[in-house]
Scaffold this active site. Structure first.
Site, PDB file in Angstrom:
ATOM      1  CG  ASN A 178      -1.709   1.291   1.363  1.00 51.32           C
ATOM      2  OD1 ASN A 178      -2.663   1.468   0.600  1.00 51.32           O
ATOM      3  ND2 ASN A 178      -1.346   2.176   2.280  1.00 51.32           N
ATOM      4  CD  GLU A 179      -1.525   5.914   0.359  1.00 49.75           C
ATOM      5  OE1 GLU A 179      -0.993   6.348   1.394  1.00 49.75           O
ATOM      6  OE2 GLU A 179      -2.609   6.356  -0.094  1.00 49.75           O
ATOM      7  CD  GLU A 298      -6.292   4.109   0.505  1.00 52.31           C
ATOM      8  OE1 GLU A 298      -6.223   5.252   0.989  1.00 52.31           O
ATOM      9  OE2 GLU A 298      -5.534   3.175   0.825  1.00 52.31           O
ATOM     10  CD  GLN A 357     -10.399   3.357   5.649  1.00 54.39           C
ATOM     11  OE1 GLN A 357     -10.816   2.637   6.521  1.00 54.39           O
ATOM     12  NE2 GLN A 357      -9.097   3.683   5.567  1.00 54.39           N
TER      13      GLN A 357
HETATM   14  O1  AHR Z   1      -7.760   5.812   3.999  1.00 46.04           O
HETATM   15  C1  AHR Z   1      -6.890   6.349   4.959  1.00 46.04           C
HETATM   16  C2  AHR Z   1      -5.428   6.217   4.565  1.00 46.04           C
HETATM   17  O2  AHR Z   1      -5.201   7.004   3.427  1.00 46.04           O
HETATM   18  C3  AHR Z   1      -4.958   4.850   4.147  1.00 46.04           C
HETATM   19  O3  AHR Z   1      -4.572   4.067   5.222  1.00 46.04           O
HETATM   20  C4  AHR Z   1      -3.773   5.158   3.285  1.00 46.04           C
HETATM   21  O4  AHR Z   1      -3.551   4.186   2.302  1.00 46.04           O
HETATM   22  C5  AHR Z   1      -4.084   6.517   2.701  1.00 46.04           C
HETATM   23  O5  AHR Z   1      -3.033   7.403   2.850  1.00 46.04           O
END
Ligand code: AHR
Length: 515
Positions: A178-179, A298, A357
């Site tokens: 992730n990222e 996201e 989310q």
């Molecule tokens: O969605 C909140 C955060 O935003 C996630 O954990 C991350 O992947 C993004 O920076």
């Protein structure tokens, strides 16, 4: 604020034969991270009146179904980059809490891989899993695929069976970390380090289960210094292995710049075009016929800069603390609807997207521990789009005046997306970013257009305040059915004229058929 100097009609051309691509249901995915109250007191709260026999809240699951989410990404997010999944499987009483460094929260490990996957299965949502490529690597990632998808007879699959689950879960979609471009990420890497690790982890995961699809990390947002070079480099290592590259983007109104905020969909549009161009450049250099598609895993409105103090400033907390529980307004919901217009207009290259989310954390669904669950204003445009958008996304031509924004340059005052199903069912989505009502001509030469029902979200000017009463108040003021007869009229040349309220997002259900 969009200028009042452009109240004149925009022109939108629709034809059922002009198709951009099939709308993949996974475009309406969402995301549950072990962050704040997304899991604990969000989807899971044993002892709550609405809890099922597994401890998961039925009221929340019902809202998730109403939202129309077919797929949920899990367990992070930043959380995954320091997650030891093995510590959250097996007998719950033997699991130990651990300190999650991403959100500085003590994770009790009561919900782990099995609990999440079985909840997803019971609720009929597809799981999208992420592996930890921050603090861990090839071994843990391949083991997790084997634990989830392996048949009896190998150690990790047998461990799952020993934990009471005989059938493999068959998880199809996997994120390679992730990222990983973000310096905030635990185990952050440069593009070469990450590209090599993602290639090796992905190779091992596919050797365990060749049927899985892989998402390689793209940039965390378009403002990253490494944007572009990151995509090029990681794809140079992984192009033949992966199916998708990820995109993340959050939008907020900064410094009262409402004009730019309303144009967030235009910023998202350009971001997608640039990532597609970067991926295609790598493909062209390799003389490859394969097209990498986007997992926009996201996206949302998040008052990150203006309301959140940054995860590094959080105190260490336990017991599901309230972290980034943004309360949304009608304006935020108009922007969310417009971001979905952008996603639909890229249906040919964006098969997967996750509203980030799902519950409590920057979410369309909110809960109180021991209390009720409710819909935020953003719930409505999302649910309506997920319900209506079917079949193929049309290649809609929009001729609209533009306005100038401080952050995103020129942006159209009106945006549109449409889908048609094989039986001629039409869904039409329109955003008016102007602070004036506008009249829009729908040109449909060679086709018959009918608009039967409509729903509209209008922006409010009230500052957001907390609580379910607020959400109900905003919904009452901003969200309504449209009296189609009063806003639709015949126009010149066989077109149909539609009146759109100021700063609004509108959905119409109807028909569009040849002839
Ligand atoms: O969605 C909140 C955060 O935003 C996630 O954990 C991350 O992947 C993004 O920076």
């Amino acid at each position: 604020m969009p200028s009042a100097a452009h109240p004149s009609a925009a022109r939108i051309t629709l034809h059922p034969d002009f198709r951009r691509g099939t709308v993949d249901r996974r475009l309406f995915g969402s995301f549950v991270e072990h962050l704040g109250r997304a899991v604990y007191t969000g989807i899971y709260e044993p002892g709550h009146d609405a809890a099922d026999s597994h401890g998961f809240r039925r009221d929340v699951a019902d809202l998730i179904h109403e939202l129309g989410v077919p797929m949920v990404r899990y367990p992070g997010g930043n959380f995954v980059s320091n997650y030891v999944w093995e510590n959250a499987v097996g007998p719950v009483e033997q699991r130990k809490p651990f300190l999650d460094l991403a959100w500085r929260t003590v994770e009790p490990n009561l919900v782990g891989t099995d609990e999440f996957l079985q909840w997803a299965e019971r609720e009929g949502v597809e799981p999208m899993m992420a592996v930890n490529l921050g603090t861990r690597g090839v071994d843990a990632a391949a083991a997790l695929v084997e634990y989830c998808n392996g048949e009896a007879g190998t150690s990790w699959a047998d461990l799952r069976i020993a934990h009471g689950r005989a059938e493999p879960y068959g998880v199809k979609l996997w994120c390679l970390g992730n990222e990983m471009d973000g310096p905030w990420q635990i185990g952050h890497k440069d593009a070469h380090e990450y590209g090599k690790l993602a290639a090796e982890a992905g190779k091992a995961m596919k050797l365990v289960d060749p049927s899985i699809s892989l998402v390689v990390c793209g940039s965390s947002n378009m403002q990253m210094d490494t944007f572009g070079a990151w995509e090029r480099t990681v794809l140079s290592y992984t192009y033949d292995l992966v199916d998708h590259i990820s995109m993340h983007a959050y939008y907020e109104e900064l410094g009262g710049d409402r004009a730019s905020f309303l144009a967030s969909g235009t910023a998202m549009d350009r971001f997608i075009d640039r990532v597609v161009a970067s991926a295609d450049a790598v493909g062209a250099e390799r003389r490859s016929d394969k097209k990498i598609t986007i997992s926009f895993d996201e996206w949302n409105v998040w008052y990150n800069e203006s309301r959140f103090g940054g995860e590094e400033n959080l105190p260490i907390q336990r017991d599901a603390p309230r972290i980034i529980e943004d309360v949304y307004s009608g304006l935020d919901a108009v922007v969310v609807g417009d971001l979905m217009v952008t996603l639909l207009n890229h249906a040919d290259r964006v098969p997967v997207a996750c509203l980030a989310q799902l519950v409590n954390v920057i979410a369309p669904i909110m809960t109180e521990p021991g209390g009720e669950a409710w819909r935020q204003p953003t719930f409505h445009p999302f649910a309506t789009t997920a319900r209506l958008a079917r079949g193929s996304a049309l290649d809609v031509r929009v001729d609209a005046p533009t306005y100038t924004t401080p952050r995103h340059g020129d942006a159209p005052l009106v945006t549109a997306a449409a889908t048609v199903d094989d039986d001629g069912t039409l869904a039409l989505f329109l955003t008016n970013r102007s602070d004036q009502a506008v009249e829009v001509d729908l040109a449909h030469a060679g086709a018959t257009l009918g608009l039967a029902e409509g729903w509209q979200m209008v922006a409010d000017h009230e500052p957001a305040v907390e609580g379910p009463e607020h959400a109900a108040k905003v919904a009452e003021a901003c969200w309504s059915g449209v009296d189609v007869a009063s806003v639709v009229a015949p126009a010149q040349g066989g077109a149909t004229r539609v009146r759109l309220a100021p700063e609004s997002w509108t959905a119409f259900a109807g028909t569009l058929a040849r002839g």
